[in-house]
Design an enzyme around this catalytic site. Structure first.
Site, PDB file in Angstrom:
ATOM      1  N   HIS A   1       4.193   4.058  12.914  1.00 30.27           N
ATOM      2  CA  HIS A   1       4.468   4.009  11.472  1.00 30.27           C
ATOM      3  C   HIS A   1       5.474   5.124  11.177  1.00 30.27           C
ATOM      4  O   HIS A   1       5.153   6.294  11.351  1.00 30.27           O
ATOM      5  CB  HIS A   1       3.121   4.242  10.761  1.00 30.27           C
ATOM      6  CG  HIS A   1       3.177   4.400   9.282  1.00 30.27           C
ATOM      7  ND1 HIS A   1       2.639   3.466   8.420  1.00 30.27           N
ATOM      8  CD2 HIS A   1       3.638   5.395   8.482  1.00 30.27           C
ATOM      9  CE1 HIS A   1       2.771   3.879   7.173  1.00 30.27           C
ATOM     10  NE2 HIS A   1       3.381   5.059   7.189  1.00 30.27           N
TER      11      HIS A   1
ATOM     12  N   CYS B   1       3.804   9.482   0.412  1.00 30.16           N
ATOM     13  CA  CYS B   1       2.398   9.846   0.278  1.00 30.16           C
ATOM     14  C   CYS B   1       2.244  10.883  -0.822  1.00 30.16           C
ATOM     15  O   CYS B   1       2.930  11.900  -0.826  1.00 30.16           O
ATOM     16  CB  CYS B   1       1.879  10.414   1.608  1.00 30.16           C
ATOM     17  SG  CYS B   1       0.189  11.013   1.484  1.00 30.16           S
TER      18      CYS B   1
ATOM     19  N   HIS C   1       8.509   6.942   8.638  1.00 31.94           N
ATOM     20  CA  HIS C   1       9.228   7.108   7.377  1.00 31.94           C
ATOM     21  C   HIS C   1      10.671   7.496   7.690  1.00 31.94           C
ATOM     22  O   HIS C   1      10.953   8.065   8.744  1.00 31.94           O
ATOM     23  CB  HIS C   1       8.538   8.170   6.508  1.00 31.94           C
ATOM     24  CG  HIS C   1       7.283   7.649   5.871  1.00 31.94           C
ATOM     25  ND1 HIS C   1       7.189   7.357   4.531  1.00 31.94           N
ATOM     26  CD2 HIS C   1       6.081   7.326   6.404  1.00 31.94           C
ATOM     27  CE1 HIS C   1       5.978   6.883   4.265  1.00 31.94           C
ATOM     28  NE2 HIS C   1       5.281   6.861   5.390  1.00 31.94           N
TER      29      HIS C   1
ATOM     30  N   ARG D   1       0.849  -1.208   0.000  1.00 29.36           N
ATOM     31  CA  ARG D   1       0.000   0.000   0.000  1.00 29.36           C
ATOM     32  C   ARG D   1       0.888   1.262   0.000  1.00 29.36           C
ATOM     33  O   ARG D   1       1.076   1.908  -1.011  1.00 29.36           O
ATOM     34  CB  ARG D   1      -0.947  -0.029   1.219  1.00 29.36           C
ATOM     35  CG  ARG D   1      -2.122   0.940   1.096  1.00 29.36           C
ATOM     36  CD  ARG D   1      -1.811   2.353   1.532  1.00 29.36           C
ATOM     37  NE  ARG D   1      -1.349   2.432   2.913  1.00 29.36           N
ATOM     38  CZ  ARG D   1      -0.805   3.539   3.442  1.00 29.36           C
ATOM     39  NH1 ARG D   1      -0.661   4.624   2.718  1.00 29.36           N
ATOM     40  NH2 ARG D   1      -0.387   3.540   4.692  1.00 29.36           N
TER      41      ARG D   1
HETATM   42  N1  COA Z   1     -13.191   4.664  -2.759  1.00 27.21           N
HETATM   43  C1  COA Z   1     -13.490   4.816  -4.065  1.00 27.21           C
HETATM   44  N2  COA Z   1     -14.139   5.870  -4.567  1.00 27.21           N
HETATM   45  C2  COA Z   1     -14.532   6.808  -3.693  1.00 27.21           C
HETATM   46  C3  COA Z   1     -14.297   6.725  -2.326  1.00 27.21           C
HETATM   47  C4  COA Z   1     -13.591   5.590  -1.856  1.00 27.21           C
HETATM   48  N3  COA Z   1     -13.269   5.445  -0.588  1.00 27.21           N
HETATM   49  N4  COA Z   1     -14.816   7.795  -1.716  1.00 27.21           N
HETATM   50  C5  COA Z   1     -15.369   8.564  -2.689  1.00 27.21           C
HETATM   51  N5  COA Z   1     -15.193   7.965  -3.876  1.00 27.21           N
HETATM   52  C6  COA Z   1     -15.607   8.433  -5.204  1.00 27.21           C
HETATM   53  C7  COA Z   1     -16.987   8.988  -5.249  1.00 27.21           C
HETATM   54  O1  COA Z   1     -17.930   8.001  -5.425  1.00 27.21           O
HETATM   55  C8  COA Z   1     -16.891   9.876  -6.458  1.00 27.21           C
HETATM   56  O2  COA Z   1     -16.921   9.113  -7.631  1.00 27.21           O
HETATM   57  P1  COA Z   1     -17.468   9.709  -9.012  1.00 27.21           P
HETATM   58  O3  COA Z   1     -16.553  10.823  -9.402  1.00 27.21           O
HETATM   59  O4  COA Z   1     -17.400   8.547  -9.944  1.00 27.21           O
HETATM   60  O5  COA Z   1     -18.857  10.169  -8.705  1.00 27.21           O
HETATM   61  C9  COA Z   1     -15.486  10.448  -6.356  1.00 27.21           C
HETATM   62  O6  COA Z   1     -14.748   9.503  -5.591  1.00 27.21           O
HETATM   63  C10 COA Z   1     -15.475  11.795  -5.689  1.00 27.21           C
HETATM   64  O7  COA Z   1     -16.230  11.704  -4.504  1.00 27.21           O
HETATM   65  P2  COA Z   1     -16.114  12.780  -3.365  1.00 27.21           P
HETATM   66  O8  COA Z   1     -16.875  12.362  -2.157  1.00 27.21           O
HETATM   67  O9  COA Z   1     -16.429  14.134  -3.962  1.00 27.21           O
HETATM   68  O10 COA Z   1     -14.622  12.616  -3.023  1.00 27.21           O
HETATM   69  P3  COA Z   1     -13.430  13.600  -3.233  1.00 27.21           P
HETATM   70  O11 COA Z   1     -13.169  13.906  -4.658  1.00 27.21           O
HETATM   71  O12 COA Z   1     -13.657  14.729  -2.314  1.00 27.21           O
HETATM   72  O13 COA Z   1     -12.247  12.642  -2.720  1.00 27.21           O
HETATM   73  C11 COA Z   1     -11.450  10.828  -1.387  1.00 27.21           C
HETATM   74  C12 COA Z   1     -12.260  12.082  -1.435  1.00 27.21           C
HETATM   75  C13 COA Z   1     -11.242  10.456   0.069  1.00 27.21           C
HETATM   76  C14 COA Z   1     -12.178   9.720  -2.099  1.00 27.21           C
HETATM   77  C15 COA Z   1     -10.086  11.047  -2.102  1.00 27.21           C
HETATM   78  O14 COA Z   1      -9.519  12.222  -1.654  1.00 27.21           O
HETATM   79  C16 COA Z   1      -9.145   9.909  -1.837  1.00 27.21           C
HETATM   80  O15 COA Z   1      -9.315   8.802  -2.331  1.00 27.21           O
HETATM   81  N6  COA Z   1      -8.078  10.139  -1.070  1.00 27.21           N
HETATM   82  C17 COA Z   1      -7.143   9.091  -0.776  1.00 27.21           C
HETATM   83  C18 COA Z   1      -6.028   9.614   0.028  1.00 27.21           C
HETATM   84  C19 COA Z   1      -4.932   8.591   0.187  1.00 27.21           C
HETATM   85  O16 COA Z   1      -4.994   7.450  -0.242  1.00 27.21           O
HETATM   86  N7  COA Z   1      -3.850   9.044   0.803  1.00 27.21           N
HETATM   87  C20 COA Z   1      -2.710   8.234   1.030  1.00 27.21           C
HETATM   88  C21 COA Z   1      -2.856   7.312   2.181  1.00 27.21           C
HETATM   89  S1  COA Z   1      -2.986   8.130   3.721  1.00 27.21           S
HETATM   90 ZN    ZN Z   2       3.206   6.243   5.428  1.00 21.78          ZN
END
Ligand code: COA
Ligand code: ZN
Length: 306
Positions: free
Chosen positions: A204, A237, A206, A12
């Protein structure tokens, strides 16, 4: 003998920010090789938006495959309630929900306020209990935020307290950008170990400033027995500028083995998997002990017996 539990977060954290994106099948083979080294837990992916983190696309495929073939414990990262639902539907039984200690980082990472993340958690703790899911909460940027600077220990303690009040029983404290020092680690962790108990708290780190291993040791001294590390020291990240790789699993295992602390991990095998991971993402890898390991190999020695 004292023992520690190491979670390899390479599949991950190690892969989420790489230029090379690996297919779910390739990631699955890496995960299986890690499990064969004796790792008791592997973080296998993240149920996040594939638009936000394209490298984690296909985590559903991986999770479904593991639910069928592996009895060992694996976990997935989730950023919100939607992530919980998708992870559950795909058979995940251990989930890591991330909330950041700083408001700016939480917004950048999951596009929510801390308050909204905590509101999600209040529901999810109840739901997880009903679903038989182990829900761990990660407090990220616990020592320093790339946007807001130093995180005061009391911010983390207050957040931990608030989370415990709404149902958190297991925490992971993360130095997302690798800015902690051993003294800061001891200071922050000792009260949290008392509050949550040794079995329910992890760290955790880094290795950005080359203090990853020193910080693992400081946390161990403070009573922590659960550690994240990433195979080959991969990691970073996408939303936290300046973060480099996690402390390498190989180095953490070697340190604990030499200290006489049981890890139940085959270090020779682990180095081989580290080489595989590095080759896959086209990076040199294997942890800081790699040169020493090569010398031992030439002499026909096993690292497990040193
Ligand atoms: N998994 C998959 N898709 C997700 C989701 C999830 N957990 N949460 C929201 N979505 C989708 C929504 O369904 C939407 O899809 P669409 O565009 O097809 O309609 C889209 O993502 C946007 O939804 P929204 O609620 O507006 O989310 P956002 O654009 O504000 O993004 C996150 C929020 C949390 C989904 C996004 O910022 C993210 O995935 N961040 C991950 C951060 C990460 O992995 N960091 C590193 C590890 S700490
Ligand atoms: Zn980390």
């Amino acid at each position: 003998m004292d023992n520690v539990i190491i979670t390899d977060v390479g599949p991950r954290d190690g892969l989420q920010n790489q230029a090379v994106h690996l297919s779910p099948e390739t990631r699955l083979s890496l995960i299986q090789n890690l499990l064969e080294c004796g790792l008791q837990r592997v973080e296998v992916g993240a149920f996040v938006s594939p638009k936000a983190v394209p490298a984690m696309a296909g985590t559903d495929v991986i999770t479904r495959a593991l639910a069928n073939i592996s009895a060992q414990d694996f976990q997935v990262l989730i950023p919100n309630a939607k992530g919980y639902d998708i992870a559950l539907a795909n058979g995940a039984k251990t989930m890591m929900f991330v909330v950041c200690a700083s408001e700016t980082m939480n917004q950048k990472n999951v596009r929510m306020s801390i308050e909204d993340s905590i509101n999600d958690l209040a529901q999810l703790y109840k739901q997880a209990k009903a679903d038989g899911v182990k829900l761990i909460t990660c407090i990220a940027v616990a020592w320093q935020c790339p946007f807001e600077g130093k995180t005061e220990p009391r911010q983390v303690w207050q957040m931990a307290e608030a989370l415990q009040e709404i149902g958190a029983d297991s925490l992971l404290i993360a130095d997302t950008i690798g800015a902690a020092s051993p003294t800061a680690v001891k200071n922050l962790m000792a009260p949290l170990v008392k509050q949550f108990g040794q079995d329910n708290i992890g760290c955790h780190f880094h290795d950005t400033r080359a203090m990853g291993l020193a910080n693992v040791y400081a946390a161990y001294e403070a009573g922590v027995r659960h550690f994240d590390a990433a195979i080959g020291g991969l990691g970073g990240c996408p939303f936290a500028p300046g973060a480099t790789g996690n402390v390498a699993t190989e180095d953490v295992v070697q340190m604990f083995q030499q200290m006489g602390v049981e890890t139940n991990i085959d270090l020779d095998k682990l180095y081989q998997v580290g080489q595989q991971a590095g080759t896959l993402v086209k990076l040199e890898s294997g942890g800081r002990g790699q040169k020493f390991r090569s010398l031992q190999l030439e002499k026909g020695n096993s690292l497990n017996e040193l």
